[in-house]
Design an enzyme around this catalytic site. Structure first.
Site, PDB file in Angstrom:
ATOM      1  N   GLY A   1       3.830   1.700  55.212  1.00 31.90           N
ATOM      2  CA  GLY A   1       5.094   0.963  55.227  1.00 31.90           C
ATOM      3  C   GLY A   1       5.460   0.480  53.832  1.00 31.90           C
ATOM      4  O   GLY A   1       4.629   0.508  52.923  1.00 31.90           O
ATOM      5  N   ASP A   2       6.719   0.073  53.702  1.00 32.92           N
ATOM      6  CA  ASP A   2       7.233  -0.413  52.415  1.00 32.92           C
ATOM      7  C   ASP A   2       7.490  -1.916  52.569  1.00 32.92           C
ATOM      8  O   ASP A   2       8.309  -2.313  53.411  1.00 32.92           O
ATOM      9  CB  ASP A   2       8.538   0.334  52.105  1.00 32.92           C
ATOM     10  CG  ASP A   2       9.157  -0.088  50.783  1.00 32.92           C
ATOM     11  OD1 ASP A   2       8.872  -1.215  50.314  1.00 32.92           O
ATOM     12  OD2 ASP A   2       9.936   0.688  50.227  1.00 32.92           O
ATOM     13  N   PHE A   3       6.787  -2.745  51.773  1.00 30.62           N
ATOM     14  CA  PHE A   3       6.909  -4.190  51.993  1.00 30.62           C
ATOM     15  C   PHE A   3       8.256  -4.768  51.555  1.00 30.62           C
ATOM     16  O   PHE A   3       8.525  -5.938  51.776  1.00 30.62           O
ATOM     17  CB  PHE A   3       5.714  -4.980  51.453  1.00 30.62           C
ATOM     18  CG  PHE A   3       5.278  -4.714  50.023  1.00 30.62           C
ATOM     19  CD1 PHE A   3       6.165  -4.747  48.968  1.00 30.62           C
ATOM     20  CD2 PHE A   3       3.920  -4.487  49.757  1.00 30.62           C
ATOM     21  CE1 PHE A   3       5.738  -4.543  47.664  1.00 30.62           C
ATOM     22  CE2 PHE A   3       3.480  -4.275  48.447  1.00 30.62           C
ATOM     23  CZ  PHE A   3       4.391  -4.301  47.397  1.00 30.62           C
TER      24      PHE A   3
ATOM     25  N   ASP B   1      -0.138   0.173  52.974  1.00 26.87           N
ATOM     26  CA  ASP B   1       0.383   0.671  51.684  1.00 26.87           C
ATOM     27  C   ASP B   1       1.506   1.660  51.989  1.00 26.87           C
ATOM     28  O   ASP B   1       1.786   1.959  53.159  1.00 26.87           O
ATOM     29  CB  ASP B   1      -0.737   1.346  50.863  1.00 26.87           C
ATOM     30  CG  ASP B   1      -0.494   1.248  49.351  1.00 26.87           C
ATOM     31  OD1 ASP B   1       0.594   1.657  48.890  1.00 26.87           O
ATOM     32  OD2 ASP B   1      -1.385   0.773  48.630  1.00 26.87           O
TER      33      ASP B   1
ATOM     34  N   HIS C   1       1.545  -9.397  40.552  1.00 30.97           N
ATOM     35  CA  HIS C   1       1.860  -9.258  39.121  1.00 30.97           C
ATOM     36  C   HIS C   1       2.732  -8.035  38.818  1.00 30.97           C
ATOM     37  O   HIS C   1       3.268  -7.927  37.723  1.00 30.97           O
ATOM     38  CB  HIS C   1       0.591  -9.292  38.250  1.00 30.97           C
ATOM     39  CG  HIS C   1      -0.194  -8.017  38.212  1.00 30.97           C
ATOM     40  ND1 HIS C   1      -1.081  -7.732  37.187  1.00 30.97           N
ATOM     41  CD2 HIS C   1      -0.256  -6.966  39.061  1.00 30.97           C
ATOM     42  CE1 HIS C   1      -1.642  -6.551  37.421  1.00 30.97           C
ATOM     43  NE2 HIS C   1      -1.172  -6.077  38.540  1.00 30.97           N
TER      44      HIS C   1
HETATM   45  C1  LIG Z   1      -1.696  -2.449  41.327  1.00 34.11           C
HETATM   46  S1  LIG Z   1      -2.055  -1.640  42.851  1.00 34.11           S
HETATM   47  C2  LIG Z   1      -3.257  -2.705  43.553  1.00 34.11           C
HETATM   48  C3  LIG Z   1      -4.215  -2.016  44.478  1.00 34.11           C
HETATM   49  C4  LIG Z   1      -5.317  -2.857  45.130  1.00 34.11           C
HETATM   50  N1  LIG Z   1      -4.782  -3.945  45.933  1.00 34.11           N
HETATM   51  C5  LIG Z   1      -6.264  -3.414  44.102  1.00 34.11           C
HETATM   52  O1  LIG Z   1      -6.237  -4.602  43.805  1.00 34.11           O
HETATM   53  O2  LIG Z   1      -7.064  -2.636  43.552  1.00 34.11           O
HETATM   54  C6  LIG Z   1      -0.567  -1.951  43.764  1.00 34.11           C
HETATM   55  C7  LIG Z   1      -0.545  -1.298  45.150  1.00 34.11           C
HETATM   56  O3  LIG Z   1       0.673  -1.686  45.798  1.00 34.11           O
HETATM   57  C8  LIG Z   1       1.190  -0.552  46.489  1.00 34.11           C
HETATM   58  N2  LIG Z   1       2.645  -0.679  46.649  1.00 34.11           N
HETATM   59  C9  LIG Z   1       3.580  -0.601  45.680  1.00 34.11           C
HETATM   60  N3  LIG Z   1       4.813  -0.757  46.191  1.00 34.11           N
HETATM   61  C10 LIG Z   1       4.643  -0.951  47.518  1.00 34.11           C
HETATM   62  C11 LIG Z   1       5.568  -1.170  48.586  1.00 34.11           C
HETATM   63  N4  LIG Z   1       6.876  -1.228  48.342  1.00 34.11           N
HETATM   64  N5  LIG Z   1       5.062  -1.347  49.827  1.00 34.11           N
HETATM   65  C12 LIG Z   1       3.727  -1.272  50.065  1.00 34.11           C
HETATM   66  N6  LIG Z   1       2.802  -1.072  49.078  1.00 34.11           N
HETATM   67  C13 LIG Z   1       3.262  -0.900  47.819  1.00 34.11           C
HETATM   68  C14 LIG Z   1       0.819   0.602  45.594  1.00 34.11           C
HETATM   69  O4  LIG Z   1       0.852   1.846  46.279  1.00 34.11           O
HETATM   70  C15 LIG Z   1      -0.581   0.206  45.120  1.00 34.11           C
HETATM   71  O5  LIG Z   1      -1.585   0.693  45.970  1.00 34.11           O
END
Ligand SMILES: C[S@@+](CC[C@H](N)C(=O)[O-])C[C@H]1O[C@@H](n2cnc3c(N)ncnc32)[C@H](O)[C@@H]1O
Length: 327
Positions: free
Chosen positions: A216-218, A190, A236
């Site tokens: 990291g940032d995906f 995350d 989504h």
């Molecule tokens: C809607 S939450 C879902 C969390 C978990 N997977 C769940 O289903 O309960 C989206 C997650 O994506 C992470 N996220 C958002 N942008 C991101 C990025 N650019 N790189 C990595 N993670 C990211 C957020 O920090 C968050 O924890």
């Protein structure tokens, strides 16, 4: 009428959670005066509030004493690990007021949350405030916990040895999978800002020594390499181009025979039965610039385009299903 005035019941439950009524009653049943005093309710409101919750099936009342139902005791007592109220706390603070802007969102296609007044995109805005960050991440655990437990058991984990959960939030999915499958080691991936909240949650797990966080940032790098990659409620959040990019990055990070598990409140292929999934998609309209929910068939199509050789859809619990793609 039930749907049109459904916000009456919704807000009554959300206020009960805000006031920690169920947590209080889990300690012991109480009468009207005691609850009124302890929660600081006005004498004009207390009786109707509690009896409305009785009529809604959220409390029981016997001889003037109020107690939780088995379900509210299990799921809405903050002191229990089975508490799922985090998502409802967030619904109360954020989604409830933001959904007041739905008509504007329907006309403009623009989000109606904190970003509405020209602020940063959703995750930057959420994460700029530590209290909001914690609330959001624990809300995710609330909404995902049941599905996480099912994934930890329903998938053929015996065939694999490593996994990584992409966008892991607090890391409940990583914890559930590792605890149910002692031969596996897992990564929670995350944004770096999430690390302390993941570590705090993971440290309580009996599988803590087999799981770790990777920041990291995906959008800026590839995904961690593992036999199985998971994305829960990730796709989504984003528009079609980003959805496809994330599926392709997962394909690139997997070995031959590796699996990608995508899970959400998938909309039924005919787009008429899973109202929760369709309303979740409208929630993404309120919350994000371009996110939307989708059907299992949509996701299978994107997986096939990315090169996955086969895929299948399996129901998890409630409105949630998973799509499994095999490289
Ligand atoms: C809607 S939450 C879902 C969390 C978990 N997977 C769940 O289903 O309960 C989206 C997650 O994506 C992470 N996220 C958002 N942008 C991101 C990025 N650019 N790189 C990595 N993670 C990211 C957020 O920090 C968050 O924890």
């Amino acid at each position: 009428m039930q749907i049109g005035l459904g916000f009456w019941a919704s807000k009554t439950l959300l206020s009960a959670i805000e006031l920690e009524l169920f947590t209080e009653l889990a300690k012991h049943p109480e009468n009207l005066d005691a609850i009124q005093g302890r929660l600081g309710l006005h004498e004009r409101s207390a009786r109707d509030f509690l009896d409305a919750l009785v009529a809604l099936g959220m409390l029981e009342r016997k001889d003037g004493t109020y107690q939780n139902t088995p379900s509210t005791d299990l799921f809405l007592d903050k002191a229990k690990p089975s508490y799922i109220g985090g998502i409802l706390e967030m619904a109360n603070h954020r989604l409830y007021p933001f959904w007041g802007g739905l008509t504007e969102a329907l006309r403009t296609g623009k989000p109606q949350n904190e970003t509405r007044h020209g602020q940063e995109p959703i995750f930057e805005t959420l994460y700029a405030d530590p209290a909001r960050l914690r609330e959001f991440l624990s809300a995710m655990t609330g909404v995902s916990h049941g599905g996480n437990m099912k994934i930890a058991r329903a998938f053929p984990w015996a065939d694999y040895s490593t996994f990584a959960d992409i966008g892991t939030a607090q890391g409940d999915l990583v914890v559930q999978i590792a605890e149910a499958n002692p031969h596996l080691t897992g990564i929670g991936f995350d944004l770096p800002v999430v690390e302390p909240i993941f570590e705090e949650y993971a440290a309580r797990s009996s599988a803590a020594d087999r799981i770790r966080f990777e920041g990291g940032d995906f959008f800026e790098r590839g995904l961690p390499k593992a036999d199985v990659l998971l994305m829960g409620h990730i796709l989504h959040d984003w528009g079609l181009t980003d959805k496809r990019m994330l599926i392709t990055k997962a394909y690139d990070a997997l070995p031959e025979g590796g699996a990608l598990i995508v899970y959400e409140a998938l909309i039924d292929d005919d787009r008429r039965a899973n109202a929760f999934g369709l309303l979740m998609s409208l929630n993404m309209l309120i919350e994000t610039d371009s996110g939307f929910d989708y059907t299992g068939a949509d996701c299978q199509g994107w997986m096939a385009d990315a090169g996955f050789r086969e895929s299948r859809v399996e129901h998890l619990i409630g409105p949630d299903s998973m799509v499994i793609g095999i490289k």
